[in-house]
Design an enzyme around this catalytic site. Structure first.
Site, short mmCIF file in Angstrom:
data_model
loop_
_atom_site.label_atom_id
_atom_site.label_comp_id
_atom_site.label_asym_id
_atom_site.label_seq_id
_atom_site.Cartn_x
_atom_site.Cartn_y
_atom_site.Cartn_z
N ARG A 9 1.00 -1.16 -0.05
CA ARG A 9 -0.11 -0.09 -0.05
C ARG A 9 1.01 1.30 0.07
O ARG A 9 1.91 1.15 0.44
CB ARG A 9 -0.99 0.09 1.26
CG ARG A 9 -2.10 -1.00 1.43
CD ARG A 9 -3.16 -0.62 0.31
NE ARG A 9 -4.31 -1.26 0.23
CZ ARG A 9 -4.55 -2.23 -0.70
NH1 ARG A 9 -3.44 -2.38 -1.53
NH2 ARG A 9 -5.62 -3.06 -0.76
N GLU A 28 -3.64 7.63 -4.53
CA GLU A 28 -4.05 7.27 -5.81
C GLU A 28 -5.31 7.90 -6.41
O GLU A 28 -6.33 7.94 -5.71
CB GLU A 28 -4.12 5.76 -5.63
CG GLU A 28 -2.71 5.16 -5.54
CD GLU A 28 -2.93 3.60 -5.19
OE1 GLU A 28 -4.17 3.03 -5.55
OE2 GLU A 28 -2.01 3.03 -4.82
N HIS A 83 -1.63 0.59 -9.71
CA HIS A 83 -2.28 -0.43 -8.90
C HIS A 83 -2.86 -1.33 -9.39
O HIS A 83 -4.15 -1.75 -9.29
CB HIS A 83 -3.17 0.38 -7.67
CG HIS A 83 -3.57 -0.46 -6.61
ND1 HIS A 83 -4.13 0.26 -5.49
CD2 HIS A 83 -3.40 -1.52 -6.20
CE1 HIS A 83 -4.21 -0.71 -4.40
NE2 HIS A 83 -3.86 -1.85 -5.09
N VAL A 84 -2.32 -2.45 -10.19
CA VAL A 84 -2.90 -3.41 -11.04
C VAL A 84 -2.29 -4.79 -10.75
O VAL A 84 -2.37 -5.64 -11.52
CB VAL A 84 -2.60 -3.04 -12.51
CG1 VAL A 84 -3.31 -1.95 -13.04
CG2 VAL A 84 -0.89 -3.05 -12.70
P1 NAP Z 1 -1.38 -11.49 4.54
O1 NAP Z 1 -1.35 -13.02 4.29
O2 NAP Z 1 -2.23 -11.27 5.75
O3 NAP Z 1 -0.21 -11.05 4.87
C1 NAP Z 1 0.39 -10.07 5.54
C2 NAP Z 1 2.00 -10.31 5.95
O4 NAP Z 1 2.32 -8.96 6.60
C3 NAP Z 1 1.81 -11.24 7.19
O5 NAP Z 1 2.89 -12.21 6.98
C4 NAP Z 1 2.12 -10.44 8.21
O6 NAP Z 1 3.09 -11.22 9.02
C5 NAP Z 1 2.71 -9.17 7.97
N1 NAP Z 1 2.60 -8.04 8.71
C6 NAP Z 1 1.50 -7.49 9.33
N2 NAP Z 1 1.74 -6.57 9.93
C7 NAP Z 1 2.88 -6.36 9.96
C8 NAP Z 1 3.88 -5.33 10.34
N3 NAP Z 1 3.56 -4.23 11.06
N4 NAP Z 1 5.05 -5.25 10.10
C9 NAP Z 1 5.75 -6.28 9.01
N5 NAP Z 1 4.94 -7.37 8.65
C10 NAP Z 1 3.59 -7.04 8.91
O7 NAP Z 1 -1.79 -10.91 3.43
P2 NAP Z 1 -1.58 -10.99 1.80
O8 NAP Z 1 -3.07 -11.67 1.43
O9 NAP Z 1 -0.33 -11.45 1.59
O10 NAP Z 1 -1.72 -9.37 1.41
C11 NAP Z 1 -0.80 -8.57 1.89
C12 NAP Z 1 -1.14 -7.14 1.34
O11 NAP Z 1 -0.82 -6.89 -0.11
C13 NAP Z 1 -2.61 -6.74 1.50
O12 NAP Z 1 -2.98 -6.49 2.79
C14 NAP Z 1 -2.45 -5.29 0.55
O13 NAP Z 1 -2.18 -4.32 1.31
C15 NAP Z 1 -1.53 -6.00 -0.69
N6 NAP Z 1 -1.98 -6.11 -1.70
C16 NAP Z 1 -1.74 -5.49 -2.90
C17 NAP Z 1 -2.29 -5.50 -4.01
C18 NAP Z 1 -2.16 -4.77 -5.40
O14 NAP Z 1 -2.79 -4.61 -6.27
N7 NAP Z 1 -0.90 -4.14 -5.14
C19 NAP Z 1 -3.15 -6.66 -4.44
C20 NAP Z 1 -3.41 -7.57 -3.13
C21 NAP Z 1 -2.98 -7.19 -1.95
P3 NAP Z 1 3.11 -11.10 11.01
O15 NAP Z 1 1.76 -11.33 11.06
O16 NAP Z 1 4.05 -12.14 11.04
O17 NAP Z 1 3.63 -9.75 10.90
#
Ligand code: NAP
Length: 307
Positions: A225, A254, A272-273
């Protein structure tokens, strides 16, 4: 057919599926129909749309907010929990698409693929050699937030011969090295990939000191993000050469991108794709609707986010 409040615009192929199964209303339409506003039980939205707290407060029968996307940092989650409103997202079905974009951005940055395209089209090749790029093989990659998407990125990068480490709140006891200190991870990395959630807990987690630790030969990839990075400090770091470059899929405010980013040659930008493939957007819409159907059937959901 059940009524939904819809916040945000969906791609036509997703909207077609939604409209086949539910009757969607805009906020404006609900404002003009007091009975519908009182009766509506479900809200559908996208992860890049803000769901204002006052909207939740003005819908007395609301029971579910189903967001099409995995991030839910723009939903007032504590208020929803207090109101016993279920919030659902669409985890896992987008992992591959986001990981693919991440790998694509990384190569675009290291091998200057967008610049190479412009160089070739413009005819500049006739007059000069294209500058050398940077190899991925042998590099140290640090992933900040090794969740569902982060792990898919790591698995895809491993065959390229990189060394992987990660940082987060917990040591997941994986084959990859856990580094609890973000600055240390940045110091130990040639490439830092951000894949954590947005929201208050991670806001501006990446600022000047982390970027300085990454160093002038270091590259930043943000598929998480915009809020995770202090964008002002990132731009300054890029301008003064404190890091080698950045590839960004997400930004502050954005789609109003800080124009100073357009002036920099050491950045690759995408709008953001991460999840924006036809296959993935259909799968995300399907899971969003399945959550809503389950809610209307028995008051539960398939993929609720933790309260
Ligand atoms: P997820 O499975 O919940 O993974 C998030 C990871 O972040 C977890 O491993 C968590 O590990 C870690 N985390 C949480 N808080 C943290 C902190 N304060 N510092 C460092 N690490 C932290 O989520 P996901 O499905 O992989 O998605 C992750 C993110 O990708 C989404 O929340 C979204 O913002 C982003 N995303 C972007 C796009 C795009 O189009 N660019 C698309 C989809 C998602 P711990 O619990 O061990 O900290």
């Amino acid at each position: 057919m059940h009524d939904l409040l819809q916040i945000g615009k969906f791609p036509p192929l997703a909207q077609d599926i939604i409209d086949t199964e539910f009757r969607c209303h805009s906020l404006e339409a609900l404002e003009q129909d007091q009975a519908l506003r009182t009766a509506v039980r479900a809200l559908i939205t996208r992860s890049n749309c803000v769901v204002p707290a006052e909207v939740i407060e003005r819908l007395p029968s609301l029971g579910i907010i189903a967001t099409c996307g995995v991030g839910y940092d723009l939903i007032p989650i504590e208020l929803a929990a207090r109101r016993q409103v279920i919030v659902t997202n669409t985890p896992d079905v987008l992992n591959a698409a986001v990981a693919e974009l991440c790998v694509g951005l990384l190569f675009a940055l290291l091998r200057q693929i967008p610049q190479g395209d412009r160089f070739t089209r413009s005819g500049a090749w006739r007059h000069a050699a294209f500058p050398l790029g940077v190899s991925l093989a042998g590099k140290r990659v640090g992933i900040v937030g090794l969740g569902r998407i982060g792990k898919e990125v790591a698995r895809r990068l491993e065959p390229f011969g990189v060394t992987l480490a990660y940082c987060g709140r917990t040591d997941q006891r994986l084959a990859w090295r856990f580094e609890p200190d973000l600055h240390q991870l940045a110091r130990d990395s040639d490439i830092l990939i951000l894949a954590s959630p947005g929201g208050r807990a991670t806001e501006h987690m990446i600022g000047a000191s982390v970027l300085d630790a990454l160093g002038p030969q270091g590259y930043l990839i943000n598929i998480a993000r915009g809020s995770v990075v202090n964008q002002q400090q990132l731009i300054e770091a890029l301008e003064r050469g404190a890091i080698g470059g950045a590839a960004l899929d997400v930004f502050d405010a954005e789609p109003d991108i800080d124009p100073r980013l357009f002036e920099l040659d050491n950045v690759v930008l995408s709008p953001h794709v991460g999840s924006a493939t036809g296959e993935t957007r259909i799968a995300m819409a399907r899971l969003t609707l399945d959550n809503l159907h389950r809610f209307f059937e028995d008051g539960t959901a398939l993929t609720p986010v933790p309260a």
